[in-house]
Scaffold this active site. Structure first.
Site, PDB file in Angstrom:
ATOM      1  N   ALA A 468       0.864  -1.165  -0.049  1.00  0.00           N
ATOM      2  CA  ALA A 468      -0.120   0.012   0.041  1.00  0.00           C
ATOM      3  C   ALA A 468       1.042   1.179   0.025  1.00  0.00           C
ATOM      4  O   ALA A 468       1.385   1.534   0.942  1.00  0.00           O
ATOM      5  CB  ALA A 468      -0.871  -0.242   1.231  1.00  0.00           C
ATOM      6  N   GLU A 469       1.090   1.949  -1.170  1.00  0.00           N
ATOM      7  CA  GLU A 469       2.034   2.817  -1.254  1.00  0.00           C
ATOM      8  C   GLU A 469       1.803   4.039  -0.253  1.00  0.00           C
ATOM      9  O   GLU A 469       2.655   4.613   0.216  1.00  0.00           O
ATOM     10  CB  GLU A 469       2.178   3.179  -2.806  1.00  0.00           C
ATOM     11  CG  GLU A 469       3.294   1.967  -3.372  1.00  0.00           C
ATOM     12  CD  GLU A 469       2.280   0.937  -3.923  1.00  0.00           C
ATOM     13  OE1 GLU A 469       0.985   1.110  -3.727  1.00  0.00           O
ATOM     14  OE2 GLU A 469       2.773  -0.142  -4.413  1.00  0.00           O
ATOM     15  N   HIS A 539       7.052  -1.159 -15.935  1.00  0.00           N
ATOM     16  CA  HIS A 539       8.427  -1.269 -14.963  1.00  0.00           C
ATOM     17  C   HIS A 539       9.444  -0.277 -15.785  1.00  0.00           C
ATOM     18  O   HIS A 539      10.759  -0.640 -15.638  1.00  0.00           O
ATOM     19  CB  HIS A 539       8.834  -2.578 -15.086  1.00  0.00           C
ATOM     20  CG  HIS A 539       7.747  -3.641 -14.512  1.00  0.00           C
ATOM     21  ND1 HIS A 539       6.858  -4.325 -14.884  1.00  0.00           N
ATOM     22  CD2 HIS A 539       7.941  -4.089 -13.095  1.00  0.00           C
ATOM     23  CE1 HIS A 539       6.126  -4.818 -13.976  1.00  0.00           C
ATOM     24  NE2 HIS A 539       6.731  -4.896 -12.936  1.00  0.00           N
TER      25      HIS A 539
END
Ligand SMILES: Cc1ncc(C[n+]2csc(CCOP(=O)(O)OP(=O)(O)O)c2C)c(N)n1
Ligand SMILES: [Mg+2]
Length: 739
Positions: A468-469, A539
């Site tokens: 959970a950023e 990414h």
């Protein structure tokens, strides 16, 4: 886990018998005091509404209907001891904690002497350091994760009391400017509205608090509306209590929040549970909102008279007055006397506040960054001390950027006990017994940069967070506010976006919006960038300009091992929040390897490095474009004798304008090269400044080389076509040199 639900027939009514001299432990004097705070709170709202209509203040947000629950929390908790993250309706709480009405009016007029923000924030955005009321912002719910971090920080300090000491020797760092206090049984209070419980960050905070059994009291002040949206449309099933009831380790209370006695009892039970270290508590207080959402709202547009009438029956100020009369605690005369005193006090406070001076326009840039430690100063300019050979006499092989980042983190953790590291997968192994029994080696990050740190420093200093950023950044912000130095990791830049509210509206604003009352210097390490052959859209992202666009946030982006070590140490020791961007492709490149420069090596921010000196053309770049630009420049020199001066900015905010200007004065040509998409990017600002300020010195247009304005694709052929390649840089340099 325990749950208490007070009878809907209010304790005020049920307690009616005069037989009890104590009301859930409250004395008669305390009840009179509670009423005084409640009445004062309501009358400040009324005064402010008048002042707004007279255009003497600029905004108004009322605490009307929430007075009882606020006063109850204020009486049950300890001012200057516990920590408070109140929201805008908590006027009565703030009064009970010791804020003066005059200070509230100073907020309204936006006075220089407003202790909350010096005229920078709207009224009802509380911030009083001495009372432990932590600066509040306007986004609904962004305070909750910080409160969890604050509680986490307090608990860490109680386990590591020596971390609270400021160092008396050694090179200076942020600790000299951060006095730290904690109590072993302290509580962090955080409040929010019913609507705000729909925010994702609320759920992240509940989960984190439950996981850590943290001493946080969550208070949902449920007035049934979020502006015009009623609770049954907001909260599935209409009851937040029901939804959260499954969280483990919590103590739950559901209470009539218009009843100060019942609310006080609920907070007392909640506080007892938290102080004993059992875990967090959740107080769901049913309140009313007798005035519209704010002065910009007219609730008659969505609430019929009948409903508003029903609410009015439960008005906490009137009901508490009736209660005092009925209980014989005050008679009519006593009530009149109290109210007269309050009116006189408020009149004097308003008169004084209207005389207060506004802040000076020249002050607007103050307190964006630490006034005590300048990250560009020589304090952060220390020499590399390299061991030529290792203890066994062998020559030391140069190390990768990844190696030096790990080594720097290790040495800084040894030096400073306030450093904690957390993020996704950063621990060696959360199930410690696997490590103890040597069943596993440990992970230490998806790129292994934190490998070994949990084993060396323990799992309260290096640990895995939930995925959970926002929780990572919000919690770090709360911890840093308490004086710790979280060095947290966002696993991929591509996934930083859930933390954007914290990174844009919270962390960088804390010092400025509190007029230097609070600060939260911490480090957010982020793996960034492409050139991965297969990284694809999710990414490979860059996007640094989005963060350099945020005042209050330092942004650095090293291109080689030595710079990474020096800049990371500065990031850790400095007094500002830093976004530390680590290019994944550079982690283990052979380009830019270096020997470890020793445990005190630092590079000041805002100092570029001239990678290669030249006379014909200036190339300004950073990150993974540096080795590519160097390759292109060397080819151009070999083939055509063109001498390119290549500047590695290293630090993007602040950036080194002097080095750029000095170089262009010499070469009269500038190319800005970066990996992010071309348009609206970081290079656009550099190019604009050059065009603006160095126009007279230019012999050619300012050019840019960057990624195409699209996403980074998976297939390497496509990735090559999208990201700037050495040949793109070579062609641009060649064209510009011959322009
Ligand atoms: C993230 C965010 N979204 C929207 C808003 C605008 N806004 C301010 S208050 C509010 C309603 C809040 O309702 P609730 O949480 O129930 O608190 P109440 O005002 O009812 O006490 C909204 C939508 C905001 N400030 N922040
Ligand atoms: Mg509400």
């Amino acid at each position: 886990m325990a749950t208490s639900k007070t009878d809907p027939k209010l304790a005020l009514a049920a307690n009616g018998a005069k037989k009890s001299r104590f009301y859930e432990g409250l004395t008669r004097e305390q009840l009179i005091q509670a009423y005084r705070f409640m009445y004062t709170s309501r009358r400040i709202d009324d005064r402010e509404i008048l002042l707004k209509r007279q255009q003497k203040i600029f905004f108004q947000m009322s605490g009307a209907g929430h007075e009882a629950v606020g006063v109850a929390a204020g009486l049950a908790l300890k001012t200057g001891y516990d920590w408070f993250y109140p929201y805008y309706r908590d006027r009565a709480l703030c009064l009970a904690l010791g804020v003066q009405p005059y200070q509230m009016f100073l907020q309204g007029v936006g006075a220089a002497d407003d202790p909350s923000s010096g005229g920078r924030q709207m009224p009802s955005h509380w911030s009083y350091p001495a009372l432990h009321i932590v600066t509040q912002s306007s986004p609904t719910g962004s305070q909750i994760l910080q409160a969890v971090g604050c509680a986490d920080g307090g608990r860490y300090l109680s386990h590591h009391p020596s971390a609270a000491q400021a160092p008396t020797s050694g090179s200076p760092d942020y600790r000299q400017f951060k006095s730290v206090s904690f109590q072993n049984d302290e509580i962090t209070y955080v409040s929010l509205g019913d609507g705000t419980s729909s925010e994702g960050e609320f759920w992240e905070a509940m989960n984190t608090a439950a996981l850590g059994k943290l001493p946080v009291i969550f208070c949902v002040e449920d007035n049934g509306y979020a502006i015009s949206v009623p609770v049954e449309v907001q909260t599935a099933g209409g009851s937040i209590s029901r939804l959260v009831s499954g969280f483990p380790n919590f103590h739950f209370e559901e209470v009539d929040g218009t009843d100060p006695v019942a609310s006080y009892a609920a907070f007392r039970r909640a506080a007892k549970y938290c102080r004993a270290g059992h875990g967090p508590a959740f107080v769901h207080a049913h309140v009313i909102r007798p005035y519209s959402h704010s002065l910009s709202d007219d609730e008659r547009l969505y609430r019929p008279e009948s409903e508003r009438e029903r609410d009015a029956q439960r008005d906490p100020v009137t009901r508490t007055q009736m209660f005092l009369l009925r209980e014989g605690i005050l008679d009519d005369k006593g009530i009149n006397q109290l109210e007269k005193e309050v009116e006189a006090e408020l009149q004097a406070a308003v008169d004084r506040a209207l005389e207060a001076l506004p802040p000076a326009p020249e002050s607007v840039m103050q307190h964006l960054y630490s006034p005590d430690m300048d990250v560009t100063s020589s304090v952060f300019d220390t020499p590399a001390i390299v061991a030529e050979s290792s203890s066994d006499g062998k020559k030391v092989a140069p190390k990768t950027m990844a190696d030096l980042i790990t080594a720097t983190l290790r040495d800084e953790m040894k030096r400073d006990e306030r450093i904690v590291i957390f993020g996704e997968d950063v621990a060696d192994c959360s199930r410690e017994e696997y490590l103890t029994h040597k069943l596993v080696k440990g992970k230490g990050g998806v790129f292994k940069l934190t490998f070994g740190l949990q084993c060396e420093f323990g799992n309260d200093r290096v640990f895995n967070s939930p995925l959970a950023e926002a929780a990572i950044v919000g919690r770090a912000t709360g911890m840093a506010t308490r004086g710790l130095k979280p060095v947290v990791e966002i696993q991929f830049f591509d996934y930083i976006w859930p933390a954007m509210m914290q990174l844009k509206d919270e962390l960088p604003t804390i010092r400025w919006r509190s007029n230097n009352g609070f600060s939260a210097p911490c480090v957010i390490r982020v793996a960034i960038g492409g050139y991965l052959t297969g990284g694809a859209i999710y990414h490979s992202q860059c996007g640094e300009s989005i963060f350099t666009h945020i005042p209050g946030l330092r942004v650095v982006f090293p291109s080689n091992a030595l710079d990474a070590a020096g800049l990371l140490r500065t990031a850790v020791r400095c007094d500002d929040p830093v976004l530390f961007l680590e290019h994944k492709r550079l982690y283990r490149e052979s380009y830019g390897r270096a020997a470890y420069p020793g445990p005190d090596y630092m590079i000041p921010f805002g100092k570029a490095k001239v990678v290669q000196a030249g006379t014909d053309l200036t190339v300004i770049s950073y990150g993974a474009v540096i080795p590519r630009a160097l390759q292109a420049a060397q080819k151009l020199e070999r083939e055509q004798g063109v001498k390119v001066e290549l500047i590695d900015l290293r630090s993007l905010n602040p950036f080194d304008w002097d080095t750029i200007a000095a170089s262009i004065a010499k070469t009269n040509r500038a190319l800005v090269a970066y990996e992010d998409t071309l348009s609206w990017g970081y290079g656009a600002e550099i190019a604009a400044r050059i065009a603006d300020q160095l126009f007279d010195q230019l012999d050619a247009p300012v050019r840019r080389v960057a990624a195409k304005d699209t996403f980074v694709a998976y297939q390497p052929i496509l990735e090559d076509a999208i990201l700037p390649q050495p040949n793109d840089l070579y062609l641009a340099m060649r064209d510009l040199a011959s322009y």
